[in-house]
Scaffold this motif. Structure first.
Motif, short mmCIF file in Angstrom:
data_model
loop_
_atom_site.label_atom_id
_atom_site.label_comp_id
_atom_site.label_asym_id
_atom_site.label_seq_id
_atom_site.Cartn_x
_atom_site.Cartn_y
_atom_site.Cartn_z
N PRO A 293 6.16 -17.44 2.98
CA PRO A 293 6.64 -16.05 3.10
C PRO A 293 7.55 -15.83 4.31
O PRO A 293 8.51 -15.06 4.23
N TYR A 294 7.28 -16.52 5.40
CA TYR A 294 8.07 -16.31 6.61
C TYR A 294 9.40 -17.04 6.57
O TYR A 294 10.35 -16.65 7.24
N PHE A 295 9.48 -18.08 5.74
CA PHE A 295 10.78 -18.72 5.50
C PHE A 295 11.69 -17.74 4.75
O PHE A 295 12.87 -17.60 5.08
N GLY A 296 11.13 -17.07 3.75
CA GLY A 296 11.89 -16.06 3.04
C GLY A 296 12.32 -14.92 3.95
O GLY A 296 13.46 -14.44 3.88
N CYS A 297 11.44 -14.49 4.84
CA CYS A 297 11.75 -13.42 5.78
C CYS A 297 12.85 -13.84 6.74
O CYS A 297 13.74 -13.05 7.08
N TRP A 298 12.81 -15.09 7.18
CA TRP A 298 13.84 -15.61 8.08
C TRP A 298 15.22 -15.55 7.42
O TRP A 298 16.19 -15.08 8.02
N LEU A 299 15.30 -16.01 6.18
CA LEU A 299 16.58 -15.95 5.45
C LEU A 299 17.05 -14.51 5.30
O LEU A 299 18.23 -14.19 5.47
N CYS A 300 16.11 -13.62 4.98
CA CYS A 300 16.45 -12.21 4.77
C CYS A 300 16.97 -11.58 6.06
O CYS A 300 17.93 -10.79 6.02
N ILE A 301 16.38 -11.90 7.19
CA ILE A 301 16.83 -11.35 8.47
C ILE A 301 18.26 -11.77 8.77
O ILE A 301 19.11 -10.95 9.15
N ILE A 302 18.56 -13.05 8.60
CA ILE A 302 19.90 -13.56 8.88
C ILE A 302 20.93 -12.90 7.97
O ILE A 302 21.97 -12.40 8.42
N LEU A 303 20.65 -12.87 6.67
CA LEU A 303 21.61 -12.33 5.71
C LEU A 303 21.76 -10.82 5.84
O LEU A 303 22.87 -10.28 5.78
N SER A 304 20.65 -10.10 6.04
CA SER A 304 20.73 -8.65 6.13
C SER A 304 21.48 -8.22 7.38
O SER A 304 22.15 -7.17 7.38
N GLY A 305 21.41 -9.00 8.46
CA GLY A 305 22.17 -8.68 9.66
C GLY A 305 23.66 -8.74 9.41
O GLY A 305 24.42 -7.87 9.88
N GLN A 306 24.10 -9.74 8.64
CA GLN A 306 25.51 -9.85 8.28
C GLN A 306 25.94 -8.69 7.39
O GLN A 306 27.00 -8.09 7.58
N VAL A 307 25.09 -8.37 6.41
CA VAL A 307 25.42 -7.29 5.47
C VAL A 307 25.47 -5.94 6.17
O VAL A 307 26.37 -5.12 5.92
N ALA A 308 24.53 -5.69 7.07
CA ALA A 308 24.47 -4.40 7.77
C ALA A 308 25.74 -4.14 8.56
O ALA A 308 26.32 -3.04 8.49
N ASP A 309 26.19 -5.13 9.33
CA ASP A 309 27.42 -4.94 10.11
C ASP A 309 28.65 -4.87 9.21
O ASP A 309 29.61 -4.16 9.53
N HIS A 310 28.63 -5.59 8.09
CA HIS A 310 29.74 -5.50 7.13
C HIS A 310 29.84 -4.09 6.57
O HIS A 310 30.95 -3.53 6.45
N LEU A 311 28.72 -3.49 6.22
CA LEU A 311 28.72 -2.13 5.67
C LEU A 311 29.24 -1.13 6.69
O LEU A 311 29.95 -0.19 6.34
N ARG A 312 28.89 -1.31 7.96
CA ARG A 312 29.32 -0.38 8.99
C ARG A 312 30.79 -0.55 9.33
O ARG A 312 31.51 0.42 9.54
N GLU A 313 31.25 -1.81 9.41
CA GLU A 313 32.63 -2.06 9.85
C GLU A 313 33.63 -1.97 8.71
O GLU A 313 34.66 -1.29 8.82
N LYS A 314 33.35 -2.66 7.59
CA LYS A 314 34.32 -2.75 6.50
C LYS A 314 34.20 -1.63 5.49
O LYS A 314 35.20 -1.16 4.93
N GLN A 315 32.98 -1.18 5.22
CA GLN A 315 32.77 -0.16 4.20
C GLN A 315 32.61 1.25 4.80
O GLN A 315 32.47 2.21 4.06
N SER A 316 32.62 1.35 6.11
CA SER A 316 32.57 2.63 6.81
C SER A 316 31.31 3.45 6.53
O SER A 316 31.33 4.68 6.56
#
Length: 454
Positions: A293-316
């Motif tokens: 379960p924590y391996f899945g959480c680790w992947l999710c943390i890394i990917l969601s961090g990229q997505v979150a900043d993409h939504l704020r910067e590129k998608q406004s």
């Protein structure tokens, strides 16, 4: 100013305004990587006791009855290698184990081995003292990122550094299981303790508190970081305690942090026990499956961090919208699958899958409420995290004790109650955060602040 407009007033400086500021080999990403390994070891040192405890306790010491009609049949490992049985055993019942697990913290790891021989009270006291060392790490890291993380890179940088905690869990759980199986549980503490000392020397050698004092940072990167933060940091000498404690957005983070940690700490400390006593996996399988379960959480943390900043910067998307959405996903999703895990009986595959999905989705919270301290008050992010983390430590102390007191017989029904409680607390925290959170720098957190639109 309308509320919707006020949410977007926090200034966000794009790299293009200062030219290219590469991430590769930069001082800010090197800091993120060193922090990653630091939190890796922090959580490795935390959770190894959860696995070692299974091997430290005499068989059936935690059970009033050996089995019940609700306990699953034996699920044997396919690996038939003789295990080491030289480790000393202790006759600790379920309540005692709950108190021990509730006191786990980071610190003088090598003292645990003689502590166990001196008695339960001494072991708990030593673990509590370790907490004095562990407790400052998250607020200190948040405080550093308030000086190092440009607004548009907060989700990325913080998700990288804090994802180390999840990977530490991923590695520590199975590795601790292997060490217990083939060697002796005492080496669990020796090995991870030595790695912690090694990391300390690298941290002291390579890290600076602020970009201004870093020895090898480029002028371009230093200017990029300082310029992006100049309108968000306060020059006040005193901490505005009254407005801080009266801030509703802060209390939204407190409630979310407390609620998330209840589920997180419950699973972190008791998942190995659930795998052994209910699903009947042996020590070696236990470590690997508890880590999944924590391996899945680790992947999710890394990917969601990229997505979150993409939504704020590129998608406004506004900061508050991203924080609320990610928190809702990261708290309601785990609640649903955690409850579902209690109703699939002895279906081993579904049990592991549901617990894995539940913990994985929790990774969204790192780019939700967890970073929100830096959004609302960058200058006081360390103080705010100290406040929220103080409340969020309570589940770590009482959650395992309550869960252990509810599972004396280790029946499926008892564990369903544990999952129900955790899911309900998660749901409440998600709703409270969605109603009262903010994504803007608060007025009390800056001096001479000029409002800007994103």
């Amino acid at each position: 100013m309308e509320p919707e407009e006020r949410e977007d007033r926090t200034p966000l400086l794009k790299e293009s305004q200062l030219g290219a500021v590469p991430a590769c080999c930069s001082a800010r990403y090197n800091l993120a990587l060193l922090a990653f390994f630091g939190f890796f070891l922090l959580y490795a040192l935390r959770v190894n006791l959860s696995v070692a405890l299974v091997d430290m306790v005499e068989p059936n010491a935690s059970l009033a009855k050996n089995t019940t009609s609700n306990v699953c049949p034996e699920h044997s490992s396919t690996i038939n290698v003789p295990r080491n049985t030289t480790g000393k055993k202790y006759s600790w019942d379920a309540d005692t184990q709950g108190w021990i697990l509730g006191s786990f913290f980071y610190g003088y790891i090598i003292t645990q081995i003689p502590a166990a021989d001196l008695g339960v009270g001494y072991l708990i006291a030593v673990r509590a003292l370790e907490g004095l060392g562990e407790g400052v790490t998250f607020p200190a890291m948040h405080s550093m990122w308030s000086s190092w993380a440009p607004p548009l890179e907060r989700s990325k940088l913080l998700s990288i550094s804090y994802a180390g905690a999840q990977l530490g869990t991923v590695v520590s759980l199975p590795l601790s299981g292997l060490i217990c199986y083939y060697m002796n549980w005492v080496y669990v503490f020796y090995i991870f303790g030595a790695l912690g000392v090694l990391w300390f020397f690298f941290w002291m050698w390579l890290v600076s508190d602020k970009p201004e004092t870093h020895k090898s940072i480029s002028c371009t990167e230093r200017e990029y970081i300082l310029s992006s933060l100049k309108d968000q940091l306060s020059t006040q000498k005193s901490v505005p305690w009254r407005p801080i404690l009266a801030s509703l957005p802060l209390w939204a983070i407190v409630v979310a942090h407390f609620s998330y940690n209840w589920t997180f700490y419950t699973l972190l400390t008791l998942l190995p026990t659930y795998m052994k006593e209910i699903l009947r996996f042996d020590a070696e399988e236990n470590g690997f499956l508890s880590a999944l379960p924590y391996f899945g959480c680790w992947l999710c943390i890394i990917l969601s961090g990229q997505v979150a900043d993409h939504l704020r910067e590129k998608q406004s998307f506004s900061t508050v919208y991203v924080r609320k959405c990610f928190t809702l996903i990261g708290m309601i999703g785990p609640a649903v699958f955690l409850v579902a895990a209690g109703f699939i009986g002895c279906n081993y595959e579904l049990a592991v899958a549901f617990v894995t999905i539940s913990t994985t989705l929790g990774g969204f919270c790192t780019s939700g409420y967890s970073i929100n301290h830096l959004d609302i008050a960058p200058s006081y992010a360390g103080i705010l995290l100290g406040i929220t983390n103080s409340f969020a430590t309570i589940p770590g102390m009482v959650g395992p004790v309550i869960a252990k007191s509810l599972t004396h017989n280790n029946t499926v029904g008892e564990w369903q109650t544990v999952f129900y409680i955790a899911a309900s607390i998660n749901l409440f925290g998600a709703i409270f955060f969605a109603l009262f959170a903010s994504g803007e720098v608060q007025d009390w957190a800056v001096s001479g602040y000029h409002f800007h639109r994103n």
